[in-house]
Design an enzyme around this catalytic site. Sequence first.
Site: not given
Length: 212
Positions: A21, A79-81, A92
């Site tokens: 992305r 994931y993706c913090p 989250k």
Amino acid sequence: LPRLTAGLADLHAAGYQVMLRNSGGLAVVADPGVLNVSLFLPATRERYPITAAYQLMVDYVQAVWPQLNITTGEITRSYCPGDYDLSIAGRKIAGMSQRRTAEALVIMLYVSVDGDQMARSQLIQRFYQVSLAGHHDARFPDVDPQVMTTVADALAAPTDTTATQARFIAILAQHGTVDTTSLPLVTEEPEFQAHLNQAYQQMQRRQQRLHH
């Protein structure tokens, strides 16, 4: 990632397609239980600094679910913090990223509405384990599936992306007119189609990086 090819093969074997992305930095999962929401703003950087733009989306999400105590702050083992992770009781539910030009910006949100968040987290956990091949790299999270959840689980009530999308639109309508007819007309204009074709070609070139 030293063994990225092996990690991608693991994702494909699990039935997932992979796309690089153009915003954000780390791996996320998109499936039928995940809703993506983007706010496009014709605004200068001075009008909406990074934190103010993120806060606009935070306010929007909190208005959608006023009954939930949604907080912001990095959930380091998700994931993706990121600094503007959205969480409930330390778990989250959503993450955000931004993309900016001189005169416009977009704030992009993914929110895990329902579905098997444990399986999503385990998928990314395994992706990093396979791709790192035993190496430690602080740039990538040591994913703990226990630190993520879904809105449905937090509500302890069934909900889905269709209902959530309707809720987002209803909240937006409280602050102005929701126009659902102009955009489809604009997207058919030759100038838009030319820009879209260029952006699609750029996306195709970006995907090639995954295989080299």
